[in-house]
Design a protein around this motif. Structure first.
Motif, mmCIF file in Angstrom:
data_model
loop_
_atom_site.group_PDB
_atom_site.id
_atom_site.type_symbol
_atom_site.label_atom_id
_atom_site.label_comp_id
_atom_site.label_asym_id
_atom_site.label_seq_id
_atom_site.Cartn_x
_atom_site.Cartn_y
_atom_site.Cartn_z
ATOM 1 N N LEU A 1 0.835 -1.213 0.000
ATOM 2 C CA LEU A 1 0.000 0.000 0.000
ATOM 3 C C LEU A 1 0.869 1.262 0.000
ATOM 4 C CD1 LEU A 1 -2.757 -1.113 2.550
ATOM 5 C CD2 LEU A 1 -3.124 -0.606 0.126
ATOM 6 N N GLY A 2 2.183 1.078 0.036
ATOM 7 C CA GLY A 2 3.107 2.214 -0.026
ATOM 8 C C GLY A 2 3.240 2.945 1.299
ATOM 9 N N LEU A 3 2.984 2.238 2.414
ATOM 10 C CA LEU A 3 2.977 2.919 3.710
ATOM 11 C C LEU A 3 4.163 2.550 4.599
ATOM 12 C CD1 LEU A 3 -0.852 2.625 4.474
ATOM 13 C CD2 LEU A 3 0.395 4.594 3.572
ATOM 14 N N MET A 4 5.110 1.737 4.067
ATOM 15 C CA MET A 4 6.227 1.306 4.913
ATOM 16 C C MET A 4 7.067 2.488 5.391
ATOM 17 S SD MET A 4 6.385 -1.497 6.105
ATOM 18 C CE MET A 4 7.834 -2.094 6.850
ATOM 19 N N ALA A 5 7.324 3.434 4.477
ATOM 20 C CA ALA A 5 8.181 4.570 4.854
ATOM 21 C C ALA A 5 7.504 5.368 5.972
ATOM 22 C CB ALA A 5 8.438 5.455 3.643
ATOM 23 N N ASP A 6 6.181 5.533 5.878
ATOM 24 C CA ASP A 6 5.446 6.267 6.926
ATOM 25 C C ASP A 6 5.540 5.532 8.260
ATOM 26 O OD1 ASP A 6 4.742 7.986 4.969
ATOM 27 O OD2 ASP A 6 2.669 7.294 4.777
ATOM 28 N N LEU A 7 5.456 4.204 8.168
ATOM 29 C CA LEU A 7 5.494 3.382 9.383
ATOM 30 C C LEU A 7 6.856 3.518 10.071
ATOM 31 C CD1 LEU A 7 3.385 1.414 10.518
ATOM 32 C CD2 LEU A 7 4.580 -0.425 9.346
ATOM 33 N N ILE A 8 7.901 3.434 9.269
ATOM 34 C CA ILE A 8 9.258 3.564 9.826
ATOM 35 C C ILE A 8 9.435 4.994 10.343
ATOM 36 C CG2 ILE A 8 11.744 3.412 9.293
ATOM 37 C CD1 ILE A 8 10.233 0.699 9.212
ATOM 38 N N GLY A 9 8.930 5.968 9.551
ATOM 39 C CA GLY A 9 9.032 7.374 9.960
ATOM 40 C C GLY A 9 8.315 7.625 11.284
ATOM 41 N N ALA A 10 7.247 6.855 11.535
ATOM 42 C CA ALA A 10 6.490 7.025 12.787
ATOM 43 C C ALA A 10 7.217 6.365 13.955
ATOM 44 C CB ALA A 10 5.094 6.432 12.634
ATOM 45 N N GLY A 11 8.320 5.677 13.656
ATOM 46 C CA GLY A 11 9.149 5.119 14.735
ATOM 47 C C GLY A 11 8.835 3.681 15.095
ATOM 48 N N ALA A 12 8.083 2.953 14.239
ATOM 49 C CA ALA A 12 7.739 1.553 14.552
ATOM 50 C C ALA A 12 9.012 0.780 14.924
ATOM 51 C CB ALA A 12 7.055 0.908 13.353
ATOM 52 N N VAL A 13 8.904 -0.051 15.956
ATOM 53 C CA VAL A 13 10.092 -0.701 16.529
ATOM 54 C C VAL A 13 10.203 -2.145 16.030
ATOM 55 C CG1 VAL A 13 11.212 -1.346 18.708
ATOM 56 C CG2 VAL A 13 9.661 0.617 18.644
ATOM 57 N N ILE B 1 3.359 -8.386 26.392
ATOM 58 C CA ILE B 1 3.870 -7.055 26.749
ATOM 59 C C ILE B 1 4.928 -6.667 25.728
ATOM 60 C CG2 ILE B 1 4.993 -5.651 28.522
ATOM 61 C CD1 ILE B 1 3.910 -7.434 30.631
ATOM 62 N N VAL B 2 4.815 -5.447 25.227
ATOM 63 C CA VAL B 2 5.788 -4.985 24.234
ATOM 64 C C VAL B 2 5.984 -3.485 24.409
ATOM 65 C CG1 VAL B 2 4.219 -4.361 22.325
ATOM 66 C CG2 VAL B 2 6.421 -5.395 21.807
ATOM 67 N N ARG B 3 7.165 -3.020 24.027
ATOM 68 C CA ARG B 3 7.444 -1.584 24.103
ATOM 69 C C ARG B 3 7.158 -0.983 22.721
ATOM 70 N NH1 ARG B 3 10.307 1.096 28.087
ATOM 71 N NH2 ARG B 3 10.800 -0.860 29.126
ATOM 72 N N THR B 4 6.364 0.065 22.686
ATOM 73 C CA THR B 4 6.020 0.662 21.389
ATOM 74 C C THR B 4 6.952 1.831 21.076
ATOM 75 O OG1 THR B 4 4.280 1.887 22.525
ATOM 76 C CG2 THR B 4 3.605 -0.073 21.314
ATOM 77 N N GLU B 5 6.710 2.501 19.951
ATOM 78 C CA GLU B 5 7.646 3.508 19.429
ATOM 79 C C GLU B 5 7.862 4.673 20.389
ATOM 80 O OE1 GLU B 5 4.528 3.248 18.529
ATOM 81 O OE2 GLU B 5 3.812 5.275 18.898
ATOM 82 N N ASP B 6 6.885 4.934 21.256
ATOM 83 C CA ASP B 6 7.013 6.063 22.176
ATOM 84 C C ASP B 6 7.634 5.632 23.498
ATOM 85 O OD1 ASP B 6 4.919 4.465 22.829
ATOM 86 O OD2 ASP B 6 3.375 5.967 22.421
ATOM 87 N N GLY B 7 8.125 4.378 23.558
ATOM 88 C CA GLY B 7 8.778 3.888 24.773
ATOM 89 C C GLY B 7 7.792 3.392 25.813
ATOM 90 N N LEU B 8 6.477 3.526 25.539
ATOM 91 C CA LEU B 8 5.485 3.059 26.515
ATOM 92 C C LEU B 8 5.331 1.540 26.414
ATOM 93 C CD1 LEU B 8 2.715 5.792 26.085
ATOM 94 C CD2 LEU B 8 4.646 5.749 27.658
ATOM 95 N N LEU B 9 4.781 0.950 27.480
ATOM 96 C CA LEU B 9 4.579 -0.502 27.480
ATOM 97 C C LEU B 9 3.126 -0.826 27.207
ATOM 98 C CD1 LEU B 9 6.774 -1.503 30.503
ATOM 99 C CD2 LEU B 9 7.129 -2.115 28.122
ATOM 100 N N ASP B 10 2.909 -1.558 26.142
ATOM 101 C CA ASP B 10 1.558 -1.978 25.777
ATOM 102 C C ASP B 10 1.322 -3.357 26.396
ATOM 103 O OD1 ASP B 10 -0.524 -1.534 23.093
ATOM 104 O OD2 ASP B 10 -0.425 -3.495 24.069
#
Ligand SMILES: Cc1cc2nc3c(=O)[nH]c(=O)nc-3n(C[C@H](O)[C@H](O)[C@H](O)COP(=O)(O)OP(=O)(O)OC[C@H]3O[C@@H](n4cnc5c(N)ncnc54)[C@H](O)[C@@H]3O)c2cc1C
Length: 400
Positions: A71-83, A218-227
């Protein structure tokens, strides 16, 4: 994304669209994006305001990532900080296994869903948050969609409605129950904790704990928070409440309470929320000019973390059927979507249903985790069967 003029028109029922997509999760946004890019007039609405958080492990597996790439959204995903999440630590009782996770990323749902809705708007779709759909009624030339926005009732008109409202789905006229819920189905629970409160889950690691009455990821997301996301038996939830139920599952791994077997201290940033029963199937995948997709069409327990992949795959695959229904009578398109949904999504969910049954046998789970601890390579066929095979070719839609 909404002007006062738009609001006024909606309140007087003067707004007409080819398609109204209800629900801006991965399923609804994938459908709206695919249609908008093909030049179809789409309005994507969601009852929530941004940033909107939902109970979810926030892990995107290989199938979901492949689709987002197409869908052409990988760059946006990486740009959003996906870990990147290369490792899963699986725990059951005293057994532990560290497994390699094939191509996975974690991202908070508020960021992912905002990114997807942004892509729809960029492709020319209209996107409105804070708009709750209260009902849909067939009218001569399509569907009337009753909405509530800022407490005020309004109406939209659409040739076709997509129900992407997640677990539960919209109630259609004459439908007494929208879904079949599996007996004994677990419910989902989730919360997000500030990272400072918890140093036990390093970035890049998904920690899955399986207990007798459910499991927790439990996982750490791009903002460092724990989901923190869990599927638990309803009895356990009734006895202990959400925090107590999840703590009980984490503590079942024993050992000192410092190795990821307890909840973080302190108040969650997003407090505990629950879901309805998780394992369910929509009684009708399409009805007249209403098409269901994503969790609204059916869902199984989330252990393998493929829900967003199924939702995206379904959302993309639905677009040609919606397009067909916009162009002419919806019956054939509805029958086509019902068949396609079975082929594309339900087949993939079958393996996860089997796994969900297996997870209810604690002795078996402990034995399997013990075996994986010694020979992690044994996990490979299972991961392939549940996640790798979910690719859906993107439909080609000519511009109208
Ligand atoms: C505990 C748990 C952990 C999970 N972990 C993972 C994971 O790690 N990875 C993964 O891929 N999947 C995971 N999932 C599954 C995943 O969250 C879902 O499968 C996915 O979100 C489904 O997407 P959807 O678009 O169908 O629905 P949703 O994401 O639920 O979106 C539905 C949208 O519809 C809106 N809506 C609802 N009703 C209305 C209305 N009447 N009017 C307007 N808007 C409305 C809602 O506000 C919402 O934004 C997990 C699920 C649970 C319960």
């Amino acid at each position: 994304m909404t002007s006062n003029d738009d609001l006024g028109k909606r309140r007087t029922g003067r707004v007409r669209h080819d398609v109204v997509v209800v629900g801006a999760g991965p399923a609804g946004s994938a459908t709206a994006l695919t249609l908008s890019r093909a030049g179809v007039d789409v309005h994507l609405v969601d009852r929530a305001e941004l940033p909107r958080w939902k109970v979810c492990g926030g892990c995107l597996g290989p199938a979901a990532l492949e689709l987002l790439g197409e869908l052409g959204l990988m760059a946006d995903l990486i740009g959003a900080g996906a870990v990147p999440i290369p490792v899963m630590e699986l725990r059951a009782g005293s057994r532990r296994a560290r497994l390699r996770l094939p191509g996975s990323l974690s991202i908070s749902r508020y960021r992912l869903d905002a990114l997807l809705a942004g892509a729809v708007a960029k492709a020319g779709g209209e996107v409105s948050f804070g708009v709750r759909v209260e009902g849909v009624t067939p009218v001569d030339d399509g569907m009337e969609v009753r909405i509530r926005e800022d407490g005020v009732v309004g109406r939209l008109h659409a040739r076709v409605v997509v129900d992407a409202t997640g677990l539960g789905g919209l109630h259609l006229p004459g439908e007494r129950s929208t879904e079949e819920v599996a007996s004994g189905s677990r419910v989902g629970l989730g919360a997000v904790f500030p990272s400072a409160a918890y140093h036990m889950c390093p970035s890049g690691e998904l920690q899955m704990t399986v207990g007798r009455d459910g499991y927790v990821g439990i996982v750490r997301t791009e903002d460092g928070l724990l989901d923190v996301a869990a599927a638990v038996d309803r009895d356990l939830l009734a006895r202990m409440g959400p925090g107590g139920a999840v703590s009980e599952l984490l503590a079942s791994t024993g050992g000192p309470r410092s190795g990821g077997n307890r909840l973080p201290d302190g108040e969650p940033s997003f407090g505990w929320r629950g879901t309805p029963a998780l394992t369910r199937r929509s009684i009708r995948t399409a009805e007249g000019a209403v098409f269901r997709v994503g969790d609204a069409a059916g869902y199984v327990e989330p252990f393998t973390g493929e829900g967003m992949g199924w939702a995206l795959a379904g959302g993309v695959a639905l677009a040609p059927f919606v397009r067909q229904a916009v162009a002419g009578p919806s019956d054939r398109a509805a029958a086509g979507w019902t068949q396609a949904y079975r082929r594309i999504v339900e087949r993939r969910q079958r393996m996860c249903r089997l796994l969900a049954h297996g997870l209810r046998r604690p002795a078996v789970v402990r034995a399997v985790v013990g075996a994986l601890g010694v020979a992690p390579v044994l996990a490979r066929p299972l991961m392939d069967a549940t996640g790798r095979d979910s690719r859906v070719p993107l439909p080609t839609l000519a511009a109208p």
